[in-house]
Structure formats: C-alpha cells, structure tokens
Design a protein around this motif. Structure first.
Motif, PDB file in Angstrom:
ATOM      1  N   VAL A  97       0.997  -1.229   0.085  1.00  0.00           N
ATOM      2  CA  VAL A  97       0.025   0.099   0.060  1.00  0.00           C
ATOM      3  C   VAL A  97       0.897   1.237  -0.011  1.00  0.00           C
ATOM      4  CG1 VAL A  97      -1.639   1.346   1.278  1.00  0.00           C
ATOM      5  CG2 VAL A  97      -1.736  -1.092   1.353  1.00  0.00           C
ATOM      6  N   MET A  98       0.782   2.140  -0.950  1.00  0.00           N
ATOM      7  CA  MET A  98       1.558   3.273  -1.092  1.00  0.00           C
ATOM      8  C   MET A  98       1.411   4.120  -0.040  1.00  0.00           C
ATOM      9  SD  MET A  98       3.665   2.997  -3.377  1.00  0.00           S
ATOM     10  CE  MET A  98       4.268   4.532  -3.636  1.00  0.00           C
ATOM     11  N   ASP A  99       2.399   4.727   0.813  1.00  0.00           N
ATOM     12  CA  ASP A  99       2.296   5.976   1.688  1.00  0.00           C
ATOM     13  C   ASP A  99       2.955   7.192   1.047  1.00  0.00           C
ATOM     14  OD1 ASP A  99       1.184   4.626   3.791  1.00  0.00           O
ATOM     15  OD2 ASP A  99       3.132   3.499   4.294  1.00  0.00           O
ATOM     16  N   ILE A 100       3.237   7.039   0.017  1.00  0.00           N
ATOM     17  CA  ILE A 100       3.916   8.304  -0.724  1.00  0.00           C
ATOM     18  C   ILE A 100       3.048   8.926  -1.740  1.00  0.00           C
ATOM     19  CG2 ILE A 100       5.704   8.897  -2.202  1.00  0.00           C
ATOM     20  CD1 ILE A 100       7.240   6.226  -1.692  1.00  0.00           C
ATOM     21  N   LEU A 101       2.721  10.372  -1.637  1.00  0.00           N
ATOM     22  CA  LEU A 101       1.839  11.066  -2.434  1.00  0.00           C
ATOM     23  C   LEU A 101       2.240  10.823  -4.021  1.00  0.00           C
ATOM     24  CD1 LEU A 101      -0.359  13.328  -1.877  1.00  0.00           C
ATOM     25  CD2 LEU A 101       1.688  14.897  -2.570  1.00  0.00           C
ATOM     26  N   PRO A 102       1.166  10.424  -4.640  1.00  0.00           N
ATOM     27  CA  PRO A 102       1.398  10.410  -6.072  1.00  0.00           C
ATOM     28  C   PRO A 102       1.470  11.713  -6.758  1.00  0.00           C
ATOM     29  CG  PRO A 102      -0.857   9.785  -5.540  1.00  0.00           C
ATOM     30  CD  PRO A 102      -0.072  10.043  -4.190  1.00  0.00           C
ATOM     31  N   ASP A 103       2.324  11.548  -8.056  1.00  0.00           N
ATOM     32  CA  ASP A 103       2.519  12.808  -8.716  1.00  0.00           C
ATOM     33  C   ASP A 103       1.282  12.876  -9.731  1.00  0.00           C
ATOM     34  OD1 ASP A 103       5.156  13.703  -7.884  1.00  0.00           O
ATOM     35  OD2 ASP A 103       5.639  11.760  -8.509  1.00  0.00           O
ATOM     36  N   TRP A 104       0.698  11.845  -9.929  1.00  0.00           N
ATOM     37  CA  TRP A 104      -0.507  11.876 -10.857  1.00  0.00           C
ATOM     38  C   TRP A 104      -1.386  10.754 -10.727  1.00  0.00           C
ATOM     39  CZ3 TRP A 104      -0.974   7.841 -14.371  1.00  0.00           C
ATOM     40  CH2 TRP A 104      -2.184   7.752 -15.340  1.00  0.00           C
ATOM     41  N   VAL A 171      -0.538  15.454 -26.283  1.00  0.00           N
ATOM     42  CA  VAL A 171       0.277  15.695 -25.244  1.00  0.00           C
ATOM     43  C   VAL A 171      -0.137  16.408 -24.032  1.00  0.00           C
ATOM     44  CG1 VAL A 171       2.680  16.600 -24.803  1.00  0.00           C
ATOM     45  CG2 VAL A 171       2.268  15.892 -27.025  1.00  0.00           C
ATOM     46  N   ILE A 172      -0.428  15.767 -22.965  1.00  0.00           N
ATOM     47  CA  ILE A 172      -0.927  16.288 -21.769  1.00  0.00           C
ATOM     48  C   ILE A 172      -0.226  16.155 -20.559  1.00  0.00           C
ATOM     49  CG2 ILE A 172      -2.984  15.834 -20.558  1.00  0.00           C
ATOM     50  CD1 ILE A 172      -4.176  13.783 -22.835  1.00  0.00           C
ATOM     51  N   PRO A 173      -0.274  17.340 -19.847  1.00  0.00           N
ATOM     52  CA  PRO A 173       0.240  17.267 -18.626  1.00  0.00           C
ATOM     53  C   PRO A 173       0.040  16.103 -17.474  1.00  0.00           C
ATOM     54  CG  PRO A 173      -0.392  19.401 -19.162  1.00  0.00           C
ATOM     55  CD  PRO A 173      -0.970  18.438 -19.987  1.00  0.00           C
ATOM     56  N   PRO A 174       0.987  15.737 -16.730  1.00  0.00           N
ATOM     57  CA  PRO A 174       2.372  16.161 -16.884  1.00  0.00           C
ATOM     58  C   PRO A 174       3.218  15.195 -17.725  1.00  0.00           C
ATOM     59  CG  PRO A 174       1.723  14.187 -14.924  1.00  0.00           C
ATOM     60  CD  PRO A 174       0.547  14.616 -15.958  1.00  0.00           C
ATOM     61  N   PHE A 175       2.877  14.716 -18.653  1.00  0.00           N
ATOM     62  CA  PHE A 175       3.431  13.798 -19.600  1.00  0.00           C
ATOM     63  C   PHE A 175       4.095  14.417 -20.949  1.00  0.00           C
ATOM     64  CE2 PHE A 175       0.638  11.074 -17.169  1.00  0.00           C
ATOM     65  CZ  PHE A 175       1.411  10.391 -16.330  1.00  0.00           C
ATOM     66  N   ALA A 176       4.711  15.538 -20.641  1.00  0.00           N
ATOM     67  CA  ALA A 176       5.192  16.308 -21.942  1.00  0.00           C
ATOM     68  C   ALA A 176       5.828  15.798 -22.869  1.00  0.00           C
ATOM     69  CB  ALA A 176       6.009  17.406 -21.369  1.00  0.00           C
ATOM     70  N   GLY A 177       6.692  14.457 -22.499  1.00  0.00           N
ATOM     71  CA  GLY A 177       7.406  13.798 -23.728  1.00  0.00           C
ATOM     72  C   GLY A 177       6.731  12.753 -24.076  1.00  0.00           C
ATOM     73  N   GLN A 178       5.527  12.608 -23.900  1.00  0.00           N
ATOM     74  CA  GLN A 178       4.745  11.350 -24.205  1.00  0.00           C
ATOM     75  C   GLN A 178       3.529  11.712 -25.066  1.00  0.00           C
ATOM     76  OE1 GLN A 178       5.789   8.259 -23.686  1.00  0.00           O
ATOM     77  NE2 GLN A 178       4.012   7.275 -24.715  1.00  0.00           N
ATOM     78  N   VAL A 179       3.362  11.178 -26.360  1.00  0.00           N
ATOM     79  CA  VAL A 179       2.114  11.264 -27.000  1.00  0.00           C
ATOM     80  C   VAL A 179       1.370  10.339 -26.728  1.00  0.00           C
ATOM     81  CG1 VAL A 179       1.399  11.555 -29.540  1.00  0.00           C
ATOM     82  CG2 VAL A 179       3.542  12.445 -28.849  1.00  0.00           C
ATOM     83  N   LEU A 180      -0.017  10.486 -26.806  1.00  0.00           N
ATOM     84  CA  LEU A 180      -0.921   9.698 -26.220  1.00  0.00           C
ATOM     85  C   LEU A 180      -1.918   9.587 -27.154  1.00  0.00           C
ATOM     86  CD1 LEU A 180      -1.259  10.644 -22.473  1.00  0.00           C
ATOM     87  CD2 LEU A 180      -0.024   8.800 -23.519  1.00  0.00           C
ATOM     88  N   ASP A 181      -2.893   8.444 -27.536  1.00  0.00           N
ATOM     89  CA  ASP A 181      -3.651   8.082 -28.571  1.00  0.00           C
ATOM     90  C   ASP A 181      -5.080   7.892 -27.710  1.00  0.00           C
ATOM     91  OD1 ASP A 181      -5.436   7.240 -30.272  1.00  0.00           O
ATOM     92  OD2 ASP A 181      -4.004   5.972 -31.321  1.00  0.00           O
ATOM     93  N   PHE A 182      -5.683   8.851 -27.567  1.00  0.00           N
ATOM     94  CA  PHE A 182      -7.122   8.626 -26.830  1.00  0.00           C
ATOM     95  C   PHE A 182      -8.243   8.039 -27.850  1.00  0.00           C
ATOM     96  CE2 PHE A 182      -5.310  10.705 -23.165  1.00  0.00           C
ATOM     97  CZ  PHE A 182      -6.235  10.103 -22.009  1.00  0.00           C
ATOM     98  N   GLY A 183      -8.065   8.126 -29.287  1.00  0.00           N
ATOM     99  CA  GLY A 183      -8.827   7.296 -29.974  1.00  0.00           C
ATOM    100  C   GLY A 183      -8.697   5.794 -29.559  1.00  0.00           C
ATOM    101  N   TYR A 184      -7.531   5.289 -29.336  1.00  0.00           N
ATOM    102  CA  TYR A 184      -7.162   3.781 -28.941  1.00  0.00           C
ATOM    103  C   TYR A 184      -7.667   3.609 -27.752  1.00  0.00           C
ATOM    104  CZ  TYR A 184      -4.637  -0.134 -27.646  1.00  0.00           C
ATOM    105  OH  TYR A 184      -4.323  -1.372 -27.067  1.00  0.00           O
ATOM    106  N   VAL A 185      -7.553   4.430 -26.669  1.00  0.00           N
ATOM    107  CA  VAL A 185      -8.013   4.474 -25.288  1.00  0.00           C
ATOM    108  C   VAL A 185      -9.616   4.292 -25.178  1.00  0.00           C
ATOM    109  CG1 VAL A 185      -8.224   5.728 -22.979  1.00  0.00           C
ATOM    110  CG2 VAL A 185      -5.908   5.667 -23.994  1.00  0.00           C
ATOM    111  N   PHE A 186     -10.120   5.092 -26.112  1.00  0.00           N
ATOM    112  CA  PHE A 186     -11.601   4.991 -26.005  1.00  0.00           C
ATOM    113  C   PHE A 186     -12.229   3.872 -26.993  1.00  0.00           C
ATOM    114  CE2 PHE A 186     -11.073   9.441 -24.696  1.00  0.00           C
ATOM    115  CZ  PHE A 186     -11.723   9.050 -23.259  1.00  0.00           C
TER     116      PHE A 186
END
Length: 188
Positions: A97-104, A171-186
C-alpha cells in the motif's frame, strides 16, 4: 444517538481479506463498482501507452500502477484506477500500500459512482496537493486533466474524443514527452 466511528486503514485491510472490491473514502469503507468492459479497456489502453515511461531510468521515468491503494491519511485510502510517481522522486520500485503522495492520479468514471470521482476525489486530492488529476469518462469519451495552481486545481487540458483522428496525437501534462492516443483508449 451513537456517534459514527470512522473506519481506518486497519479496518480496510481486515475487510479486504474477504476479496471484496472496496476502498476507504473519508472514514467509510465503500464498495467499488463492478468492473465493466468500457472501464477495463480505457484503463488497459492508457496503461499500455505509459510503458515507455515506465522503462525509462530515473531521469524522466515514472512508476505507473493500476488499481493501487494509496494511504493519504488513517481514514482515507482510495484505490486509484491509475496513479504515477516520478522516478526522480521515488527512485526504488514501490511495494505494498503506497504511503507516498502520487505525482499523478487518473480515475475512470463508473456509472452510479460519478460523484466520487468528479467531486469527492477531486477535492480530497486537491487538499492532499496531488499535482495532477485526470478524470476520464469512457461513456462520454472525455478527458479532463487538472493541475495544481496555487494550491487549487485548474483545468490544464480537456478533450472530447468522438473523432479518433483528432485524439490520436495528444500531449497532456504532466507527460510532456509522451504522445497519447485517446482514440485507442476509447476503443476507436
């Protein structure tokens, strides 16, 4: 009249021995919604796109986990659909179980449980100062990405993906260096 006793993480761990889909929200043990295909496909589709970030080293890499419980306080331990920690801040692979605050944190809405993700979770994560919170609705094919700004969330990015081509190179914060395909996600 008897006072309401807030449940703790220990109560959650004890109840979890029964293999139930539950989490601890504001001192109450809450049943998580039954998994459905739209939710699972969105979660898996997004998780897969983060693999390059998980493979990176400490500079720019992330620990991205699905269905991860995070202990924010003794009375608040939700299970996030997805959560991430920057490797530069958390260099060693997290366990338990994580006790460290996530960044995202990313939550994928479920019918009948929208209030938890759109209101309760948003306010709690803002109070705990989680830097980035994404809210995805597979039914509406929408994403809202929140970012902390002077201690409060503001919308950093939002999109409605009814046209797969228009949502394939995001390209969505906080992942500035990663291109995401939300057409695929949906599932387009």
């Amino acid at each position: 009249m008897e006072a309401l006793k807030l449940k703790t993480v220990d109560d959650l761990l004890l109840a979890n021995q029964q293999d139930q889909r539950i989490e601890l929200i504001n001192g109450e043990i809450v049943k998580r919604p039954m998994a459905r295909s739209e939710h699972a496909l969105a979660q898996a589709g997004l998780s897969g796109q983060f693999l390059p970030l998980s493979r990176k080293g400490r500079d720019g890499g992330w620990w991205i986990m699905s269905e991860i419980s995070v202990r924010y306080a003794e009375h608040h331990c939700p299970t996030h659909d997805l959560a991430g920690w920057r490797k530069e801040r958390v260099p060693n692979r997290p366990t338990g179980v994580m006790d460290i605050l996530p960044d995202w944190v990313c939550e994928i809405t479920s019918p009948g449980h929208e209030r938890k993700d759109t209101f309760t979770q948003l306010l709690r994560l803002q109070a705990y100062q989680v830097p980035h919170y994404w809210l995805i609705s597979p039914e509406d094919k929408t994403l809202i990405a929140y970012e902390l700004d002077n201690g409060h969330y503001r919308v950093a990015f939002s999109v409605e993906c009814h046209d797969a081509a228009a949502c394939s190179q995001l390209v969505i914060p906080p992942f500035a260096g990663q291109v995401l395909d939300f057409g695929y996600v949906f599932g387009e």
